[in-house]
Design an enzyme around this catalytic site. Structure first.
Site, PDB file in Angstrom:
ATOM      1  N   HIS A 285      63.338  -2.315 -19.524  1.00  0.00           N
ATOM      2  CA  HIS A 285      62.878  -2.794 -18.215  1.00  0.00           C
ATOM      3  C   HIS A 285      63.843  -3.855 -17.677  1.00  0.00           C
ATOM      4  O   HIS A 285      64.561  -3.617 -16.716  1.00  0.00           O
ATOM      5  CB  HIS A 285      61.464  -3.334 -18.369  1.00  0.00           C
ATOM      6  CG  HIS A 285      60.751  -3.608 -17.092  1.00  0.00           C
ATOM      7  ND1 HIS A 285      61.274  -3.303 -15.871  1.00  0.00           N
ATOM      8  CD2 HIS A 285      59.539  -4.160 -16.844  1.00  0.00           C
ATOM      9  CE1 HIS A 285      60.431  -3.656 -14.928  1.00  0.00           C
ATOM     10  NE2 HIS A 285      59.366  -4.178 -15.501  1.00  0.00           N
ATOM     11  N   HIS A 324      68.196   6.011 -11.802  1.00  0.00           N
ATOM     12  CA  HIS A 324      66.925   5.312 -11.673  1.00  0.00           C
ATOM     13  C   HIS A 324      65.813   6.343 -11.655  1.00  0.00           C
ATOM     14  O   HIS A 324      65.996   7.439 -11.122  1.00  0.00           O
ATOM     15  CB  HIS A 324      66.893   4.502 -10.367  1.00  0.00           C
ATOM     16  CG  HIS A 324      65.823   3.463 -10.324  1.00  0.00           C
ATOM     17  ND1 HIS A 324      64.526   3.764  -9.979  1.00  0.00           N
ATOM     18  CD2 HIS A 324      65.861   2.144 -10.597  1.00  0.00           C
ATOM     19  CE1 HIS A 324      63.810   2.653 -10.036  1.00  0.00           C
ATOM     20  NE2 HIS A 324      64.586   1.656 -10.427  1.00  0.00           N
ATOM     21  N   ASP A 380      70.871  -3.231 -11.392  1.00  0.00           N
ATOM     22  CA  ASP A 380      71.474  -3.915 -12.538  1.00  0.00           C
ATOM     23  C   ASP A 380      72.985  -3.776 -12.606  1.00  0.00           C
ATOM     24  O   ASP A 380      73.627  -4.429 -13.431  1.00  0.00           O
ATOM     25  CB  ASP A 380      70.862  -3.383 -13.845  1.00  0.00           C
ATOM     26  CG  ASP A 380      69.443  -3.862 -14.022  1.00  0.00           C
ATOM     27  OD1 ASP A 380      69.178  -5.015 -13.663  1.00  0.00           O
ATOM     28  OD2 ASP A 380      68.606  -3.086 -14.500  1.00  0.00           O
TER      29      ASP A 380
HETATM   30  N1  ACO Z   1      74.726   7.936 -17.138  1.00  0.00           N
HETATM   31  C1  ACO Z   1      74.966   9.257 -17.376  1.00  0.00           C
HETATM   32  N2  ACO Z   1      74.074  10.235 -17.211  1.00  0.00           N
HETATM   33  C2  ACO Z   1      72.861   9.869 -16.782  1.00  0.00           C
HETATM   34  C3  ACO Z   1      72.535   8.517 -16.502  1.00  0.00           C
HETATM   35  C4  ACO Z   1      73.529   7.549 -16.690  1.00  0.00           C
HETATM   36  N3  ACO Z   1      73.279   6.267 -16.438  1.00  0.00           N
HETATM   37  N4  ACO Z   1      71.252   8.448 -16.080  1.00  0.00           N
HETATM   38  C5  ACO Z   1      70.786   9.707 -16.108  1.00  0.00           C
HETATM   39  N5  ACO Z   1      71.773  10.567 -16.525  1.00  0.00           N
HETATM   40  C6  ACO Z   1      71.683  12.023 -16.616  1.00  0.00           C
HETATM   41  C7  ACO Z   1      70.787  12.443 -17.779  1.00  0.00           C
HETATM   42  O1  ACO Z   1      71.547  12.609 -18.966  1.00  0.00           O
HETATM   43  C8  ACO Z   1      70.238  13.742 -17.254  1.00  0.00           C
HETATM   44  O2  ACO Z   1      71.262  14.728 -17.373  1.00  0.00           O
HETATM   45  P1  ACO Z   1      70.890  16.249 -17.750  1.00  0.00           P
HETATM   46  O3  ACO Z   1      70.076  16.738 -16.588  1.00  0.00           O
HETATM   47  O4  ACO Z   1      72.191  16.938 -17.904  1.00  0.00           O
HETATM   48  O5  ACO Z   1      70.097  16.165 -19.019  1.00  0.00           O
HETATM   49  C9  ACO Z   1      70.051  13.497 -15.761  1.00  0.00           C
HETATM   50  O6  ACO Z   1      71.025  12.491 -15.430  1.00  0.00           O
HETATM   51  C10 ACO Z   1      68.648  13.016 -15.383  1.00  0.00           C
HETATM   52  O7  ACO Z   1      68.374  11.808 -16.116  1.00  0.00           O
HETATM   53  P2  ACO Z   1      66.961  11.381 -16.708  1.00  0.00           P
HETATM   54  O8  ACO Z   1      67.202  10.672 -17.998  1.00  0.00           O
HETATM   55  O9  ACO Z   1      66.033  12.544 -16.697  1.00  0.00           O
HETATM   56  O10 ACO Z   1      66.466  10.359 -15.619  1.00  0.00           O
HETATM   57  P3  ACO Z   1      65.282   9.321 -15.785  1.00  0.00           P
HETATM   58  O11 ACO Z   1      64.685   9.159 -14.443  1.00  0.00           O
HETATM   59  O12 ACO Z   1      64.382   9.682 -16.896  1.00  0.00           O
HETATM   60  O13 ACO Z   1      66.054   7.994 -16.239  1.00  0.00           O
HETATM   61  C11 ACO Z   1      67.088   5.873 -16.218  1.00  0.00           C
HETATM   62  C12 ACO Z   1      66.279   6.912 -15.418  1.00  0.00           C
HETATM   63  C13 ACO Z   1      66.337   5.532 -17.517  1.00  0.00           C
HETATM   64  C14 ACO Z   1      67.203   4.609 -15.372  1.00  0.00           C
HETATM   65  C15 ACO Z   1      68.477   6.463 -16.534  1.00  0.00           C
HETATM   66  O14 ACO Z   1      69.135   6.814 -15.337  1.00  0.00           O
HETATM   67  C16 ACO Z   1      69.309   5.497 -17.361  1.00  0.00           C
HETATM   68  O15 ACO Z   1      69.171   5.451 -18.582  1.00  0.00           O
HETATM   69  N6  ACO Z   1      70.240   4.705 -16.687  1.00  0.00           N
HETATM   70  C17 ACO Z   1      71.040   3.740 -17.397  1.00  0.00           C
HETATM   71  C18 ACO Z   1      70.204   2.499 -17.729  1.00  0.00           C
HETATM   72  C19 ACO Z   1      69.939   1.630 -16.518  1.00  0.00           C
HETATM   73  O16 ACO Z   1      70.822   1.338 -15.731  1.00  0.00           O
HETATM   74  N7  ACO Z   1      68.672   1.183 -16.394  1.00  0.00           N
HETATM   75  C20 ACO Z   1      68.237   0.292 -15.337  1.00  0.00           C
HETATM   76  C21 ACO Z   1      67.313   0.978 -14.389  1.00  0.00           C
HETATM   77  S1  ACO Z   1      66.877  -0.151 -13.071  1.00  0.00           S
HETATM   78  C22 ACO Z   1      65.656  -1.146 -13.663  1.00  0.00           C
HETATM   79  O17 ACO Z   1      64.916  -0.777 -14.575  1.00  0.00           O
HETATM   80  C23 ACO Z   1      65.460  -2.508 -13.073  1.00  0.00           C
END
Ligand code: ACO
Length: 447
Positions: A285, A324, A380
């Site tokens: 988070h 996100h 972030d």
């Molecule tokens: N880098 C590379 N690939 C990514 C990223 C990333 N940062 N985020 C998502 N993807 C890819 C996934 O691997 C997935 O690929 P696929 O379809 O080939 O399997 C696709 O994009 C969809 O991603 P999901 O994981 O299903 O998306 P979800 O909505 O569950 O996740 C999250 C969102 C957790 C924020 C994710 O994008 C992530 O881990 N980002 C990096 C961490 C981050 O920056 N978090 C802060 C969020 S803002 C906050 O909380 C204040």
């Protein structure tokens, strides 16, 4: 829900009110067809409870770990359209608030639902300023933490402890008492946050300076040493205000849900806020900006970016600060923070990691992997760079998030306690364990 064979009368009004928006569900176990009203794009989960094979069996429930597709409340605090990249507090676009408003005005807006008049604003600022000091026993309580205590752990514990100083806060149905606790919480968070920071540094705690504004006073309590008055650069004060505005609320995220869930037991708002802080403490988070800094450091130079991007695309790791759950477009907060970076770096000097971040963003935004998956910078991606430039260690990043989020948590808490539709939060489960085992006494089992 109406059934075609029974209970048909119940949903007529709802159907009519919903403009005959219904969902027809056929239970193939019984052949029974049910009509479920669709209201505001949702169906009531309780309606499914009526779908059952026999009267003695439990009705159908909805399984949704992480509440990914479950609305838990009606709320008029914050609106997000993740596809379009829109964020509004009480209907006002975040861009306008970040450009023209102050954190305390935004806090007023979130709590009261509308912008203050001049007199209301002055009273509000006076009230918040008047309550920045904390009881000396709370100071002693904080001094009791280990020398290297994590500031977020200290903040969580001390906010929880506040409830013992204000036992009347348990009377949550009294509007005047609710108001004073809200004022106290918003007022004291910077004091407690700054003292948590000073504690880990072995520096004396600095008392609030009530001649200063909210962000300026926070900076004073963080960084003041022997000088008579600590005066921060106006550009840094404004950058911090903007960061506070951007983090003030974000509808039903993990920590807000924690505040609402704990608050639904009708506990006092200090305890509910402490639950929000606990949720925000978690790396999924509040901790992503720290991960961004670590990633940028590891990349080291612009020359290493393409190799790093290839690693991300082949699934070796994630591009932190991108993607996100809700935003499938540029996070509007990231755009504003990017601009705030320029203002801060004008004072502090440029963080060398900025160049890597900017180049990374440029490449990622034009790369098919990220474009196809709608991965854009989130809040972030740049915030850690600013915090570092302001001389905050990474352990403070979540504290810097919790301070402004308090107004959002409390606006949501206030909405919760006044909402007649709300009940104590108590989800169902799908039980997967054993049943009706016969207990054998230890003396028998351990023979
Ligand atoms: N880098 C590379 N690939 C990514 C990223 C990333 N940062 N985020 C998502 N993807 C890819 C996934 O691997 C997935 O690929 P696929 O379809 O080939 O399997 C696709 O994009 C969809 O991603 P999901 O994981 O299903 O998306 P979800 O909505 O569950 O996740 C999250 C969102 C957790 C924020 C994710 O994008 C992530 O881990 N980002 C990096 C961490 C981050 O920056 N978090 C802060 C969020 S803002 C906050 O909380 C204040």
């Amino acid at each position: 829900m109406t059934e075609t064979t029974a209970n048909a009368g119940g949903a007529t009004t709802a159907d009519a009110e919903a403009g005959n928006q219904t969902l027809s569900v056929t239970d193939n176990r019984t052949g029974q067809i049910y009509e479920v009203p669709i209201i505001d794009g949702t169906v009531k989960a309780a309606e499914f409870g009526r779908i059952r094979v026999t009267e003695s069996e439990p009705g159908l429930a909805v399984y949704d770990p992480g509440f990914t597709n479950t609305a838990s409340c009606r709320s008029s605090v914050t609106f997000i359209d993740g596809d379009k990249g829109i964020l509004e507090y009480r209907g006002y676009p975040i861009e306008q608030l970040a450009e023209k408003s102050s954190y305390l005005e935004v806090a007023y807006l979130l709590i009261h639902g509308q912008l203050p008049t001049k007199a209301q604003y002055e009273t509000w600022v006076h009230e918040i300023t008047y309550h920045t000091f904390v009881h000396e026993n709370l100071r002693s309580f904080m001094e009791g933490f280990r020398y290297d205590a994590h500031p977020m752990g200290m903040l969580q514990a001390s906010v929880g402890a506040l409830s013992t100083f204000y036992p009347e806060s348990s009377r949550i149905s009294d509007p005047d008492l609710r108001h004073i606790q809200i004022v106290r919480l918003i007022a004291k968070m910077p004091t407690l946050g700054a003292w948590s920071f000073r504690h880990a540094q072995g520096k004396p705690y600095v008392y609030p300076d009530n001649e200063l504004g909210y962000a300026a006073n926070f900076l004073s309590m963080l960084f003041k040493m022997s000088e008579q008055k600590f005066v921060a650069d106006e550009r840094l004060i404004r950058a911090l205000e903007v960061l506070f505005i951007l983090h003030a609320d974000h509808e039903q995220n993990c920590s807000t849900n924690a505040v609402r869930s704990v608050g639904s037991s009708q506990v006092d708002p200090y305890s509910a806020t402490a639950a929000g802080i606990a949720a925000l403490y978690g790396p999924l988070h509040g901790g992503a900006n720290e991960a961004v800094l670590r990633m940028l450091r590891r990349i080291g130079t612009v020359d290493n970016i393409s190799e790093f991007i290839e690693g991300v695309k082949s699934g070796k790791e994630k591009l932190m600060g991108f993607g996100h759950r809700v935003y499938k477009n540029y996070d509007p907060r990231a755009k504003i923070i990017k601009k705030a970076c320029d203002d801060v770096f004008e004072v502090t000097g440029v963080n060398p990691l900025l160049k890597i971040a900017q180049e990374l963003e440029k490449i990622a935004l034009s790369d098919e992997y990220f474009v196809k998956r709608k991965l854009y910078p989130n809040v972030d991606f740049y915030s850690g760079l600013i915090y570092e430039a302001l001389q905050f260690p990474p352990e403070m990043f979540t504290v810097l998030f919790a301070i402004p989020r308090t107004s959002g948590w409390l606006a949501q808490w206030l909405e919760l306690v006044q909402d007649p539709e709300q009940k104590i939060a108590r989800p169902k489960q799908i039980y997967t364990g054993d049943r009706t085992l016969d207990y054998v006494a230890a003396s028998e089992r351990w023979k």
